[in-house]
Scaffold this motif. Structure first.
Motif, short mmCIF file in Angstrom:
data_model
loop_
_atom_site.label_atom_id
_atom_site.label_comp_id
_atom_site.label_asym_id
_atom_site.label_seq_id
_atom_site.Cartn_x
_atom_site.Cartn_y
_atom_site.Cartn_z
N LYS A 36 0.83 -1.20 0.00
CA LYS A 36 0.00 0.00 0.00
C LYS A 36 0.86 1.25 0.00
N GLU A 63 1.25 4.22 -2.90
CA GLU A 63 1.12 5.65 -2.62
C GLU A 63 2.35 6.41 -3.10
N GLU A 95 -14.52 11.79 -5.26
CA GLU A 95 -13.54 10.72 -5.08
C GLU A 95 -13.02 10.74 -3.65
N MET A 96 -12.55 9.57 -3.20
CA MET A 96 -11.91 9.46 -1.89
C MET A 96 -10.41 9.32 -2.08
N TYR A 97 -9.66 9.88 -1.16
CA TYR A 97 -8.20 9.72 -1.17
C TYR A 97 -7.82 8.84 0.01
N ASP A 98 -7.31 7.64 -0.30
CA ASP A 98 -7.02 6.66 0.75
C ASP A 98 -5.68 6.88 1.43
N GLY A 99 -4.82 7.66 0.83
CA GLY A 99 -3.47 7.84 1.39
C GLY A 99 -3.50 8.65 2.68
N ASP A 100 -2.36 8.63 3.36
CA ASP A 100 -2.22 9.39 4.59
C ASP A 100 -0.77 9.81 4.71
N TYR A 155 -12.17 10.57 8.80
CA TYR A 155 -11.95 10.08 10.16
C TYR A 155 -12.22 11.18 11.19
N PRO A 212 -10.35 13.39 1.50
CA PRO A 212 -9.31 12.51 2.05
C PRO A 212 -9.85 11.68 3.21
N ASN A 213 -9.29 10.52 3.37
CA ASN A 213 -9.72 9.64 4.46
C ASN A 213 -9.50 10.28 5.83
#
Length: 285
Positions: free
Chosen positions: A145, A149, A238-243, A202, A197-198
């Motif tokens: 993952k 990224e 859209e969603m951004y899964d990165g962090d 959260y 963004p995730n």
């Protein structure tokens, strides 16, 4: 203090060597059977005295050498030292395994010297291989993952200025809770893609689960707005899964993501607006 420790270590080493090699010396001068000379205590004492006398001349040079080595090691990165140590240990272990058959040979050189040379050679090779390919080892140990990224970030950073790319509108927590972004997006005023963004999601979930009733209502309204945006066919969401795990604050993560994607931050936060302007990040307030 350091010189005293070096002296003690030399004396201990001398005592050990005296016990091991002095019997051969007594035999060479014809005193091998003399119980007064050729015994453990005498051999230990003679070895310790010899190395104590040597320490009077060597301790200063050894201390200087250790200081030089310590200085050189402090200039190296922790990653370099870590991978170098791991590579050396693996090389030595392989050397020990390869050397096992040589101990069964009766040839003195093969039995005594060859294993030592093999372990030194493989230890050195292990160190060289591990330190010259640090980036490749990092990729191996990095999770898939994280690699995806990093690859996505690299591709975005390497694109040309005239390439066609989507202009992202990155929503922060305040503008989602506010709710008016839904009506503005329906009018088509916000062109491009709305990006959530995730880490913002959260934070919304954390607010919605708050013990404060006012915060809880605001958080749930924000989640309802997101669900409404996703259900609109004319709005691209859209969603951004990165962090960015090295960054703690959500606002700082938003600014870094906006720089990475050449996106625009959509916010109602006055302070975030000013910080974004200072960092040359486009903002819609």
């Amino acid at each position: 203090m350091e010189k005293r420790v070096i002296t003690v270590l030399l004396v201990v080493a001398g005592a050990s060597l005296g016990v091991s090699f002095m019997p051969y010396a007594w035999t060479a001068i014809g005193q091998g059977g003399n119980q007064w000379l050729d015994n453990v205590f005498t051999n230990l004492l003679i070895g310790a005295i010899i190395f104590y006398l040597l320490s009077l001349f060597l301790v200063k040079h050894i201390s200087t050498a250790l200081t030089y080595i310590e200085k050189k090691l402090s200039e190296l990165s922790l990653t370099y030292l870590l991978f170098g140590a791991i590579g050396t240990i693996i090389g030595l272990l392989i050397g020990v395994i390869i050397s096992l058959p040589f101990y069964n040979w009766d040839v003195p050189f093969v039995k005594g010297v060859a294993p030592f040379l093999i372990m030194i050679l493989l230890g050195y090779l292990g160190f060289q291989i591990s330190t010259t390919r640090i980036e490749e080892w990092k990729k191996i140990f990095t999770s898939s993952k994280k690699r995806n990224e990093q690859q996505a970030e690299q591709e975005l950073l390497e694109r040309n200025a005239d390439d066609h790319f989507r202009k992202y509108k990155i929503l922060d927590t305040s503008v989602i809770i506010d709710g008016r972004v839904y009506d503005i997006a329906k009018t088509g005023f916000l062109e491009g893609t709305l990006l959530i963004p995730n880490f913002v999601l959260y934070e919304l979930q954390y607010i919605a689960d708050s013990g404060d009733s006012l915060k809880r209502v605001r958080g749930r309204r924000g989640l309802d707005i997101l669900n409404a945006l996703q259900k609109e066919e004319d709005i691209s969401v859209e969603m951004y899964d990165g962090d960015f795990e090295e960054i703690q604050e959500v606002d700082s993560k938003l600014l870094k993501l906006a720089k990475l994607l050449d996106g625009t931050v959509v916010t109602n936060d006055y302070n975030l607006n000013k910080v974004a302007e200072f960092q040359n990040v486009p903002v819609l307030n």
